[in-house]
Design a protein around this motif. Structure first.
Motif, mmCIF file in Angstrom:
data_model
loop_
_atom_site.group_PDB
_atom_site.id
_atom_site.type_symbol
_atom_site.label_atom_id
_atom_site.label_comp_id
_atom_site.label_asym_id
_atom_site.label_seq_id
_atom_site.Cartn_x
_atom_site.Cartn_y
_atom_site.Cartn_z
ATOM 1 N N GLU A 112 8.689 -3.218 -11.748
ATOM 2 C CA GLU A 112 8.257 -1.879 -12.161
ATOM 3 C C GLU A 112 7.147 -1.963 -13.212
ATOM 4 O OE1 GLU A 112 11.896 0.002 -13.334
ATOM 5 O OE2 GLU A 112 12.592 0.146 -11.253
ATOM 6 N N ALA A 113 7.241 -2.914 -14.123
ATOM 7 C CA ALA A 113 6.206 -3.082 -15.148
ATOM 8 C C ALA A 113 4.874 -3.479 -14.516
ATOM 9 C CB ALA A 113 6.643 -4.135 -16.170
ATOM 10 N N VAL A 114 4.919 -4.377 -13.551
ATOM 11 C CA VAL A 114 3.683 -4.804 -12.880
ATOM 12 C C VAL A 114 3.099 -3.644 -12.075
ATOM 13 C CG1 VAL A 114 2.719 -6.366 -11.154
ATOM 14 C CG2 VAL A 114 4.308 -7.244 -12.877
ATOM 15 N N TYR A 115 3.927 -2.872 -11.423
ATOM 16 C CA TYR A 115 3.447 -1.698 -10.679
ATOM 17 C C TYR A 115 2.776 -0.684 -11.608
ATOM 18 C CZ TYR A 115 4.765 -2.201 -5.777
ATOM 19 O OH TYR A 115 4.818 -2.578 -4.452
ATOM 20 N N ARG A 116 3.263 -0.594 -12.854
ATOM 21 C CA ARG A 116 2.652 0.310 -13.838
ATOM 22 C C ARG A 116 1.404 -0.319 -14.462
ATOM 23 N NH1 ARG A 116 7.684 0.232 -15.955
ATOM 24 N NH2 ARG A 116 6.900 -0.706 -17.866
ATOM 25 N N GLY A 129 -8.546 -9.866 -13.917
ATOM 26 C CA GLY A 129 -8.701 -8.817 -14.915
ATOM 27 C C GLY A 129 -7.418 -8.091 -15.270
ATOM 28 N N TYR A 130 -6.293 -8.750 -15.098
ATOM 29 C CA TYR A 130 -5.011 -8.104 -15.425
ATOM 30 C C TYR A 130 -4.833 -8.115 -16.940
ATOM 31 C CZ TYR A 130 -0.353 -6.388 -14.655
ATOM 32 O OH TYR A 130 0.772 -5.593 -14.629
ATOM 33 N N PRO A 131 -4.331 -7.017 -17.515
ATOM 34 C CA PRO A 131 -4.172 -6.985 -18.976
ATOM 35 C C PRO A 131 -3.020 -7.844 -19.468
ATOM 36 C CG PRO A 131 -3.283 -4.975 -18.004
ATOM 37 C CD PRO A 131 -3.923 -5.763 -16.890
ATOM 38 N N THR A 132 -3.194 -8.376 -20.658
ATOM 39 C CA THR A 132 -2.121 -9.128 -21.318
ATOM 40 C C THR A 132 -1.908 -8.527 -22.692
ATOM 41 O OG1 THR A 132 -3.691 -10.741 -22.204
ATOM 42 C CG2 THR A 132 -2.627 -11.294 -20.111
ATOM 43 N N GLU A 191 7.420 -12.912 -22.131
ATOM 44 C CA GLU A 191 8.767 -12.579 -21.653
ATOM 45 C C GLU A 191 8.743 -12.058 -20.224
ATOM 46 O OE1 GLU A 191 8.366 -12.724 -25.865
ATOM 47 O OE2 GLU A 191 7.413 -11.279 -24.530
ATOM 48 N N LEU A 192 7.757 -11.239 -19.909
ATOM 49 C CA LEU A 192 7.636 -10.683 -18.559
ATOM 50 C C LEU A 192 7.410 -11.805 -17.544
ATOM 51 C CD1 LEU A 192 7.674 -7.801 -17.342
ATOM 52 C CD2 LEU A 192 5.189 -7.868 -17.401
ATOM 53 N N VAL A 193 6.518 -12.722 -17.866
ATOM 54 C CA VAL A 193 6.242 -13.849 -16.973
ATOM 55 C C VAL A 193 7.482 -14.728 -16.831
ATOM 56 C CG1 VAL A 193 4.866 -15.952 -16.687
ATOM 57 C CG2 VAL A 193 3.759 -13.821 -17.416
ATOM 58 N N ALA A 194 8.145 -15.008 -17.938
ATOM 59 C CA ALA A 194 9.348 -15.853 -17.904
ATOM 60 C C ALA A 194 10.470 -15.217 -17.093
ATOM 61 C CB ALA A 194 9.824 -16.152 -19.324
ATOM 62 N N SER A 195 10.493 -13.881 -17.008
ATOM 63 C CA SER A 195 11.546 -13.224 -16.234
ATOM 64 C C SER A 195 11.405 -13.488 -14.740
ATOM 65 C CB SER A 195 11.563 -11.718 -16.509
ATOM 66 O OG SER A 195 10.444 -11.084 -15.914
ATOM 67 N N LEU A 196 10.214 -13.903 -14.318
ATOM 68 C CA LEU A 196 9.993 -14.218 -12.907
ATOM 69 C C LEU A 196 10.247 -15.687 -12.590
ATOM 70 C CD1 LEU A 196 6.799 -12.118 -12.234
ATOM 71 C CD2 LEU A 196 9.099 -11.707 -11.360
ATOM 72 N N SER A 197 9.994 -16.555 -13.575
ATOM 73 C CA SER A 197 10.174 -17.985 -13.330
ATOM 74 C C SER A 197 10.302 -18.730 -14.651
ATOM 75 C CB SER A 197 8.972 -18.541 -12.555
ATOM 76 O OG SER A 197 9.030 -19.948 -12.492
ATOM 77 N N ASP A 198 11.297 -19.601 -14.720
ATOM 78 C CA ASP A 198 11.474 -20.438 -15.910
ATOM 79 C C ASP A 198 10.353 -21.470 -16.032
ATOM 80 O OD1 ASP A 198 13.847 -19.122 -16.502
ATOM 81 O OD2 ASP A 198 15.067 -20.563 -15.381
ATOM 82 N N ASP A 199 9.686 -21.782 -14.920
ATOM 83 C CA ASP A 199 8.662 -22.817 -14.897
ATOM 84 C C ASP A 199 7.259 -22.278 -15.129
ATOM 85 O OD1 ASP A 199 10.685 -24.615 -14.220
ATOM 86 O OD2 ASP A 199 10.393 -24.259 -12.084
ATOM 87 N N LEU A 224 0.797 -1.218 0.000
ATOM 88 C CA LEU A 224 0.000 0.000 0.000
ATOM 89 C C LEU A 224 0.830 1.270 0.000
ATOM 90 C CD1 LEU A 224 -2.742 -1.091 2.534
ATOM 91 C CD2 LEU A 224 -3.001 -0.841 0.061
ATOM 92 N N THR A 225 1.998 1.229 0.623
ATOM 93 C CA THR A 225 2.758 2.462 0.790
ATOM 94 C C THR A 225 4.139 2.435 0.144
ATOM 95 O OG1 THR A 225 3.650 1.718 2.911
ATOM 96 C CG2 THR A 225 1.587 2.986 2.962
ATOM 97 N N GLY A 226 4.619 1.272 -0.229
ATOM 98 C CA GLY A 226 5.953 1.174 -0.820
ATOM 99 C C GLY A 226 5.903 1.299 -2.326
ATOM 100 N N GLY A 227 7.025 1.111 -2.937
ATOM 101 C CA GLY A 227 7.118 1.162 -4.384
ATOM 102 C C GLY A 227 7.719 -0.117 -4.923
#
Length: 140
Positions: free
Chosen positions: A102-106, A135-138, A113-121, A77-80
């Motif tokens: 940062e992309a998810v925060y925006r 309802g997250y955009p793709t 590619e974004l998903v793969a950057s968090l986990s190879d699996d 709620l308060t961090g970045g």
């Protein structure tokens, strides 16, 4: 204002229920009269106090061994992005790419590619049901 309910903790507000009513009721009277809302079935309550312009939260009684940790909630709620990335690295014991957080925060659209950057699996396809539910955009 929002509430959470953790079945492992149950209604943990105890005597703090009246504190919540006193602190938040003036700003959220309609919320308290909503039939679907019940402080008796709540583990944590968080609200934005307009006068102090700060988030407030109440969780389990301090002496409850299973008290919910409001630390992550407060951070969200308060961090970045930098704060969350540091928390995630410590909690999950993995490197977390700052550019991804940062992309998810925006609220940038998720890409393979974004998903793969968090986990190879993990794949965008594997997350499709969850993504649709929240309802997250793709990227299309």
């Amino acid at each position: 204002m929002f509430t959470t309910y953790d079945p492992d903790v149950g209604n943990s507000l105890g005597k703090q229920i009246e504190d919540v009513r006193a602190l938040a009721h003036a700003q959220y009277a309609a919320f308290f009269s909503e039939p679907a809302f019940s402080l008796d079935a709540t583990s944590t309550v968080c609200w934005f106090d307009r006068s102090s312009r700060r988030w407030q939260g109440v969780g389990a009684e301090d002496d409850t061994p299973d008290a919910p940790d409001l630390g992550l909630l407060t951070l969200l709620l308060t961090g970045g992005p930098e704060d969350y990335a540091a928390w995630a690295e410590a909690y999950f014991e993995v490197n977390v790419p700052r550019v991804t957080v940062e992309a998810v925060y925006r609220h940038a659209p998720l890409t393979p590619e974004l998903v793969a950057s968090l986990s190879d699996d993990l794949t965008l396809e594997a997350l499709a049901e969850d993504i649709k539910e929240i309802g997250y955009p793709t990227e299309r």
